[in-house]
Design a protein around this motif. Structure first.
Motif, PDB file in Angstrom:
ATOM      1  N   LYS A 141       0.886  -1.153   0.000  1.00 42.26           N
ATOM      2  CA  LYS A 141       0.000   0.000   0.000  1.00 42.26           C
ATOM      3  C   LYS A 141       0.923   1.202   0.000  1.00 42.26           C
ATOM      4  O   LYS A 141       1.897   1.247   0.748  1.00 42.26           O
ATOM      5  CB  LYS A 141      -0.880   0.007   1.250  1.00 42.26           C
ATOM      6  CG  LYS A 141      -1.940  -1.053   1.253  1.00 42.26           C
ATOM      7  CD  LYS A 141      -2.843  -0.869   2.437  1.00 42.26           C
ATOM      8  CE  LYS A 141      -3.943  -1.897   2.429  1.00 42.26           C
ATOM      9  NZ  LYS A 141      -4.858  -1.711   3.550  1.00 42.26           N
ATOM     10  N   LYS A 142       0.642   2.177  -0.851  1.00 40.18           N
ATOM     11  CA  LYS A 142       1.537   3.308  -1.005  1.00 40.18           C
ATOM     12  C   LYS A 142       0.775   4.618  -1.007  1.00 40.18           C
ATOM     13  O   LYS A 142      -0.373   4.671  -1.419  1.00 40.18           O
ATOM     14  CB  LYS A 142       2.329   3.182  -2.302  1.00 40.18           C
ATOM     15  CG  LYS A 142       3.170   1.941  -2.362  1.00 40.18           C
ATOM     16  CD  LYS A 142       3.889   1.809  -3.664  1.00 40.18           C
ATOM     17  CE  LYS A 142       4.624   0.481  -3.666  1.00 40.18           C
ATOM     18  NZ  LYS A 142       5.399   0.275  -4.847  1.00 40.18           N
ATOM     19  N   ALA A 143       1.461   5.648  -0.566  1.00 37.41           N
ATOM     20  CA  ALA A 143       0.953   7.015  -0.651  1.00 37.41           C
ATOM     21  C   ALA A 143       2.136   7.927  -0.918  1.00 37.41           C
ATOM     22  O   ALA A 143       3.256   7.657  -0.484  1.00 37.41           O
ATOM     23  CB  ALA A 143       0.254   7.418   0.640  1.00 37.41           C
ATOM     24  N   LEU A 144       1.891   8.986  -1.646  1.00 42.15           N
ATOM     25  CA  LEU A 144       2.909  10.000  -1.901  1.00 42.15           C
ATOM     26  C   LEU A 144       2.533  11.257  -1.138  1.00 42.15           C
ATOM     27  O   LEU A 144       1.441  11.796  -1.337  1.00 42.15           O
ATOM     28  CB  LEU A 144       2.977  10.334  -3.397  1.00 42.15           C
ATOM     29  CG  LEU A 144       3.447   9.250  -4.335  1.00 42.15           C
ATOM     30  CD1 LEU A 144       3.182   9.661  -5.781  1.00 42.15           C
ATOM     31  CD2 LEU A 144       4.920   8.988  -4.135  1.00 42.15           C
ATOM     32  N   LEU A 145       3.397  11.710  -0.266  1.00 45.54           N
ATOM     33  CA  LEU A 145       3.181  12.968   0.444  1.00 45.54           C
ATOM     34  C   LEU A 145       3.951  14.061  -0.285  1.00 45.54           C
ATOM     35  O   LEU A 145       5.139  13.906  -0.552  1.00 45.54           O
ATOM     36  CB  LEU A 145       3.695  12.882   1.881  1.00 45.54           C
ATOM     37  CG  LEU A 145       3.103  11.828   2.790  1.00 45.54           C
ATOM     38  CD1 LEU A 145       3.718  11.946   4.179  1.00 45.54           C
ATOM     39  CD2 LEU A 145       1.605  11.945   2.868  1.00 45.54           C
ATOM     40  N   VAL A 146       3.300  15.156  -0.592  1.00 47.87           N
ATOM     41  CA  VAL A 146       3.972  16.265  -1.269  1.00 47.87           C
ATOM     42  C   VAL A 146       4.640  17.134  -0.215  1.00 47.87           C
ATOM     43  O   VAL A 146       3.985  17.665   0.675  1.00 47.87           O
ATOM     44  CB  VAL A 146       2.983  17.092  -2.110  1.00 47.87           C
ATOM     45  CG1 VAL A 146       3.677  18.292  -2.739  1.00 47.87           C
ATOM     46  CG2 VAL A 146       2.336  16.213  -3.177  1.00 47.87           C
ATOM     47  N   GLU A 147       5.963  17.256  -0.337  1.00 49.31           N
ATOM     48  CA  GLU A 147       6.759  18.061   0.595  1.00 49.31           C
ATOM     49  C   GLU A 147       7.020  19.461   0.055  1.00 49.31           C
ATOM     50  O   GLU A 147       7.079  20.424   0.811  1.00 49.31           O
ATOM     51  CB  GLU A 147       8.118  17.395   0.850  1.00 49.31           C
ATOM     52  CG  GLU A 147       8.021  16.045   1.479  1.00 49.31           C
ATOM     53  CD  GLU A 147       9.378  15.379   1.533  1.00 49.31           C
ATOM     54  OE1 GLU A 147      10.421  16.054   1.395  1.00 49.31           O
ATOM     55  OE2 GLU A 147       9.401  14.162   1.702  1.00 49.31           O
TER      56      GLU A 147
END
Length: 152
Positions: A141-147
């Protein structure tokens, strides 16, 4: 070791909004910790342990936003983000890559700046942290957090 790594990731995410972007070597440091990759590379990677890694991705800003999804919130909690750190992510913005759509959690402090600098369907270089945790079926399971971001 895991907590130190996660604390470092969270610190880096907060640093993106805390320090002036034109500060001393800010972009060079961020480029070193966030190599360029593609969405396909991230989606097809199979992690062996819970992790968080930084990458740069070229995507297209769609202009839509929504409240943080329960799926992304659960994943952020699963990799060990603390409640106080989760509060920085209240919304997700819609980005496109080829014909795919991705709702990405963005730090609340960064959303206004992003909306001021970008228009709908404008390309953007996103500095992201990939959160991933394996499941019993060896799928992640993956998520991309925008920094942070740069207008392409």
């Amino acid at each position: 070791m895991k907590k130190i790594f996660l604390a470092s990731v969270v610190w880096l995410a907060f640093a993106a909004t805390s320090f002036a972007q034109n500060g001393s070597n800010y972009w060079e440091r961020l480029d070193k910790t966030h190599p360029v990759t593609t969405v396909e590379s991230i989606v097809n990677a199979t992690p062996s342990a819970p992790s968080a890694e930084g990458f740069r991705l070229s995507m297209v800003y769609d202009g839509q936003f929504r409240k943080l999804s329960s799926e992304n919130l659960e994943l952020m909690q699963a990799i060990g983000m603390e409640k106080k750190d989760l509060k920085a992510y209240k919304y997700e913005l819609l980005f496109k890559y080829n014909s795919q759509e991705f709702w990405l959690p963005v730090q609340t402090d960064l959303i206004e700046q992003l909306q001021l600098e970008l228009r709908k369907n404008e390309p953007v270089l996103l500095y992201t942290t990939v959160l991933q945790t394996p499941t019993q079926q060896d799928k992640a399971k993956k998520a991309l957090l925008v920094e942070d971001f740069k207008v392409d």
